[in-house]
Design a protein around this motif. Structure first.
Motif, mmCIF file in Angstrom:
data_model
loop_
_atom_site.group_PDB
_atom_site.id
_atom_site.type_symbol
_atom_site.label_atom_id
_atom_site.label_comp_id
_atom_site.label_asym_id
_atom_site.label_seq_id
_atom_site.Cartn_x
_atom_site.Cartn_y
_atom_site.Cartn_z
ATOM 1 N N ARG A 150 0.856 -1.192 0.000
ATOM 2 C CA ARG A 150 0.000 0.000 0.000
ATOM 3 C C ARG A 150 0.887 1.237 0.000
ATOM 4 O O ARG A 150 1.876 1.313 0.734
ATOM 5 N N ILE A 151 0.512 2.194 -0.818
ATOM 6 C CA ILE A 151 1.299 3.412 -0.959
ATOM 7 C C ILE A 151 0.477 4.600 -0.478
ATOM 8 O O ILE A 151 -0.721 4.710 -0.778
ATOM 9 N N GLU A 200 2.063 4.076 10.090
ATOM 10 C CA GLU A 200 3.458 4.462 9.943
ATOM 11 C C GLU A 200 3.903 4.282 8.499
ATOM 12 O O GLU A 200 3.603 3.277 7.862
ATOM 13 N N LEU A 201 4.656 5.283 8.002
ATOM 14 C CA LEU A 201 5.201 5.233 6.658
ATOM 15 C C LEU A 201 6.645 4.749 6.698
ATOM 16 O O LEU A 201 7.400 5.047 7.632
ATOM 17 N N ASN A 202 7.077 4.036 5.709
ATOM 18 C CA ASN A 202 8.433 3.519 5.616
ATOM 19 C C ASN A 202 9.320 4.557 4.919
ATOM 20 O O ASN A 202 9.834 4.350 3.822
ATOM 21 N N THR A 256 2.354 11.247 -0.427
ATOM 22 C CA THR A 256 3.818 11.245 -0.345
ATOM 23 C C THR A 256 4.460 10.224 -1.255
ATOM 24 O O THR A 256 5.650 10.280 -1.520
ATOM 25 N N GLY A 257 3.675 9.251 -1.712
ATOM 26 C CA GLY A 257 4.228 8.190 -2.531
ATOM 27 C C GLY A 257 5.087 7.235 -1.749
ATOM 28 O O GLY A 257 5.905 6.511 -2.323
ATOM 29 N N THR A 258 4.910 7.175 -0.430
ATOM 30 C CA THR A 258 5.730 6.319 0.450
ATOM 31 C C THR A 258 4.936 5.115 0.873
ATOM 32 O O THR A 258 3.733 5.204 1.168
ATOM 33 N N GLU A 259 5.629 3.980 0.954
ATOM 34 C CA GLU A 259 4.969 2.731 1.321
ATOM 35 C C GLU A 259 4.616 2.715 2.797
ATOM 36 O O GLU A 259 5.377 3.187 3.653
#
Length: 309
Positions: free
Chosen positions: A5-6, A24-26, A10-13
């Motif tokens: 999932r993105i 939480e984003l990776n 932000t385009g962050t996983e």
């Protein structure tokens, strides 16, 4: 990958963790931070190889450079000792009354004496050398045994009433208890206090003082350093200047004791202590006769050295 999932803004996983609806984003660490971290690891590895690092049972790994903080301290202490040795030799070779002729040497002596004072003298005279009841104040102009450099040096060297030191300074004030009645004690006390403007004298008190006290303290109460008799005509009192304290000292005198420091300290340290005490503000200058005698002694010593050589 199917469950990947993105986060669209932000385009962050997402990492899949969630707390109360907050996920939480990776987010990757900044490159500059990662390279800094790697550099610290590399630096630590190099340090472990070059310097002491790993503690062992009786010591630590020595490192390929052979450096240690203890070794550096030893070198610094050795260099400091060598520098001090030169100063010590100069102080030892200089008559104490001639120290002031060399301001630099006198400054070194005072600095060394201040250090020795903190170790050996503050217990009685206080950190500021102000003394207390029974322990003289070394900052004023009153000196029981004299306040020249050589007189102070002698007092430190041989002590005051120090048992076992043959050359120690000794004086004892007699106890007048039983010799005078109450009226006489009061009259004598009044006269003693009057010498410093604190009491009222009388003919009886003046006569008692002249017959019993003036031989040591002087007719005007100015004291006699050569006898160790303190001045009574000022506001400085060793055991207290109240009427009760003065009466107590007349009837049953108290006598202080100071160690003979030549049993514990070397002559150069004693000379530096004398310089420090003299510098506290109340030091006296040697009389011309004393200075001439010191100069003659120095010339004689020089002549003996020449003849020996």
């Amino acid at each position: 990958m199917a469950n990947k999932r993105i986060d669209e803004p932000t385009g962050t996983e997402f990492v899949g963790h969630e707390w109360d609806g907050i996920e939480e984003l990776n987010t990757p660490l900044p490159r500059w931070w990662l390279w800094t971290f790697y550099a610290t690891i590399a630096w630590a590895l190099v340090y472990v190889v070059l310097y002491p690092a790993w503690p062992l049972i009786n010591k630590a790994t020595s490192g390929t450079l052979g450096w240690s903080s203890r070794g550096e301290l030893t070198k610094e202490m050795t260099a400091a000792d060598a520098a001090r040795q030169g100063i010590f030799e100069q102080i030892a070779a200089t008559d104490i009354e001639q120290l002031a002729a060399s301001p630099e040497l006198m400054g070194q002596a005072i600095a060394g004496g201040a250090a020795a004072f903190k170790v050996n003298c503050v217990q009685c005279h206080g950190a500021g050398a102000a003394g207390s009841a029974g322990y003289p104040n070394l900052n004023d102009d009153d000196w029981i045994w004299g306040g020249t450099l050589s007189e102070i040096e002698y007092s430190i060297t041989h002590g005051i009433r120090w048992e076992g030191a043959d050359a120690t300074r000794v004086n004892y004030m007699p106890a007048f208890e039983g010799m005078f009645d109450t009226a006489q004690v009061n009259a004598l006390t009044g006269h003693v206090l009057s010498l410093s403007g604190k009491g009222t004298s009388s003919a009886a008190g003046a006569q008692l003082f002249a017959e019993n006290c003036a031989a040591c303290h002087g007719a005007a109460g100015a004291g006699m350093p050569e006898m160790g008799a303190p001045a009574l005509n000022d506001a400085i009192w060793l055991f207290g200047g109240t009427e009760a304290e003065v009466k107590k000292q007349i009837l049953a005198p108290r006598h202080g004791v100071m160690p003979a420091w030549n049993e514990r300290l070397d002559p150069v340290t004693i000379k530096m202590l004398a310089a420090y005490v003299h510098s506290r503000g109340g030091g006296q200058q040697a009389a011309p006769a004393q200075e001439d005698a010191a100069a003659e002694t120095e010339v004689a010593q020089a002549a003996k050295t020449d003849s020996d050589g």
